[in-house]
Design a protein around this motif. Sequence first.
Motif, PDB file in Angstrom:
ATOM      1  N   GLY A  20      -6.505  82.061  12.543  1.00  0.00           N
ATOM      2  CA  GLY A  20      -6.563  82.132  11.227  1.00  0.00           C
ATOM      3  C   GLY A  20      -6.282  83.694  10.773  1.00  0.00           C
ATOM      4  O   GLY A  20      -5.589  84.368  11.605  1.00  0.00           O
ATOM      5  N   PRO A  21      -6.171  83.927   9.365  1.00  0.00           N
ATOM      6  CA  PRO A  21      -5.671  85.292   8.894  1.00  0.00           C
ATOM      7  C   PRO A  21      -6.781  86.463   9.898  1.00  0.00           C
ATOM      8  O   PRO A  21      -6.228  87.550  10.063  1.00  0.00           O
ATOM      9  CB  PRO A  21      -5.767  85.380   7.466  1.00  0.00           C
TER      10      PRO A  21
ATOM     11  N   GLU B 121     -13.440  72.637  15.995  1.00  0.00           N
ATOM     12  CA  GLU B 121     -13.785  73.827  15.559  1.00  0.00           C
ATOM     13  C   GLU B 121     -15.061  74.078  16.354  1.00  0.00           C
ATOM     14  O   GLU B 121     -16.006  73.576  16.071  1.00  0.00           O
ATOM     15  CB  GLU B 121     -14.394  74.120  14.017  1.00  0.00           C
TER      16      GLU B 121
ATOM     17  N   LEU C 156      -8.177  68.588  16.687  1.00  0.00           N
ATOM     18  CA  LEU C 156      -8.280  69.873  16.293  1.00  0.00           C
ATOM     19  C   LEU C 156      -9.946  70.115  16.180  1.00  0.00           C
ATOM     20  O   LEU C 156     -10.569  69.436  15.520  1.00  0.00           O
ATOM     21  CB  LEU C 156      -7.768  70.068  14.896  1.00  0.00           C
TER      22      LEU C 156
ATOM     23  N   ARG D 115     -17.363  77.614  18.920  1.00  0.00           N
ATOM     24  CA  ARG D 115     -17.939  79.067  18.533  1.00  0.00           C
ATOM     25  C   ARG D 115     -17.211  79.702  19.675  1.00  0.00           C
ATOM     26  O   ARG D 115     -16.939  81.073  19.330  1.00  0.00           O
ATOM     27  CB  ARG D 115     -19.430  79.092  18.777  1.00  0.00           C
TER      28      ARG D 115
ATOM     29  N   ARG E 283     -10.961  77.769  15.827  1.00  0.00           N
ATOM     30  CA  ARG E 283     -10.406  76.571  15.736  1.00  0.00           C
ATOM     31  C   ARG E 283      -9.315  76.327  17.265  1.00  0.00           C
ATOM     32  O   ARG E 283      -8.586  77.366  17.494  1.00  0.00           O
ATOM     33  CB  ARG E 283      -9.586  76.062  14.716  1.00  0.00           C
TER      34      ARG E 283
END
Lengths: 117, 459
Positions: free
Chosen positions: A110-111, A80, A78, A82, A2
């Motif tokens: 992200g995590p 998304e 925002l 690749r 993202r």
Amino acid sequence: MRFLMMTTEDGSTPATPPSERLQAEMGAFIAEMSKAGVLLATGGLEPQGIHIASKDGKVTVTDGPYSEAKEAVVGFALIEVRTREEAIELSKRFWQIVGDGQGVIKQVFGPEDQPGQ
Amino acid sequence: MAALRAARRTRPQGLRRAASCALTCNGALIVPVTQTKGERSAVHGAIAAVWRLESPRIIAGLVRLVNDVGLAEELAQDALVAALEQWAGSGIPDNPGAWLMAVAKRRAIDRIRREQRLERKIEEIGHGLETETGGAEFDAALDPEQIEDDLLRLVFTACHPVLSTSARVALTLRLLGGLTTDEIARAFLVPEATVAQRIVRAKRTLAQAGVPFEVPAGADRAARLASVLEVIYLIFNEGYAATAGDDWVRTDLCQEALRLGRVLAELVPAEAEVHGLVALMEIQASRTRARTGPSGEPVPLPEQDRALWDRLLIHRGFAALLRARTIGDPPGPYVLQAAIAACHAQAVTADATDWEQIAGLYEILARTAPSPVVEVNRAVALGMAYGPERGLAIADALTGEPSLKNYHLLPSVRGDLLARLGRVAEASAEFERAAALTRNEPERQVLLRRAAELAEQGR
């Protein structure tokens, strides 16, 4: 991956509402990004906003305007995608429509993106 | 047209040469220019991004012109070679997609003219043919609305029932996802040669079967759309089944399926099931962070930390479900599954889950799209809504079902229902059976622990 694509303003040009033509073109761009399945969220932001700072356990809230703010974020998308390059390519298209201006592209972690993992 | 195809099949292999220097046979990009490493990788990355964003539309536009998926992909790659050569010096143009499309279109016209000359010669020696490709068709190739129609045609062609499911998946990822054969192979844990062969065969099958490049209408449409949705959901589930230690390409399949679903939803906005599938995938993807524990073991829905659910994706899922409902058709299997997923997403805690509503939705799903797996889930839902006896009655009826013989969730569900009824010895045996059937090692440990605890209680 993202990415947050932001448009910024430094206050050097007076804020004018976008022309009808520009609005229509922006609408078309947003539609295209939705159709390409990449746009998650988008919006415009008030240039000033509320300033909030914390120092030694004391939180200070100030309403704008404030002179020290050099660059205010005024819009965001925002997305998304690749790869990083896809984000840059999409951003280029955005600026081809908008014309002069500037912005920042930042990856949203992200995590799974935490260092050491 | 048959002669045109025959001529194409026998075209000299030398024509492929140009394409091969930009894209190896597996579709990986190679930039044939002399530059510093940094410059090269920057150009490489930018062009790869353009290719992935634009290639489905370009290929789709070309298939309509040349009526052959394999040839269209080749022509698109030829255009990419031209781009690589020119852009290396002049930089990437303002509208790279249109540039690629224009070059590819020109090459397609050259190719068709050559073949028409050939066909005229064939005609002279006495073979009758029917062929005509009007100039208007070429102009339409650059029309944005036309391109969208073509893209939809390409989706239906890649997912045509004449192809095996694995061929549909591979072709969809290649043509619509812009993935290389290597990436597809890594994602599906099969050798690259297998995927390459699948794609070659699929293209040949489409040509030999004379599959028309069209959006199906009438009675055929629903079945053909179901095939498209099945392929997208298969791709999603393959990614969803991947675990943290897997190749990133595997987990990226979820993203790719979501992207394909979102694209399709804009191409056929009046199809409720498409929005249903998108909603289902968005809501399932929202749980990605919560559904795996620290050692890679799956965390069941009731035990997941709901704070880790991605609220943005849940919101998007609800929006897609709303779009599906607005269309007003009786809910199909994807809309129903999405509605069930939405019930879970709405519950702030596992205890707050509206199991009665979920059980009701499963009742409708079991009538609309009956399957043994739906029955297993119905057993869980009814067991939660109305007590374990109700659930167990359904689960017990499934024990003789051949297709569930190796499905570890059935003994796991039975074990859970039996444990709630205090039949701990039987429950323990069921969890052991489930442990023997699962292919996920961390999950096996969880199931064995559960079996041991119940055995202990029974003593």
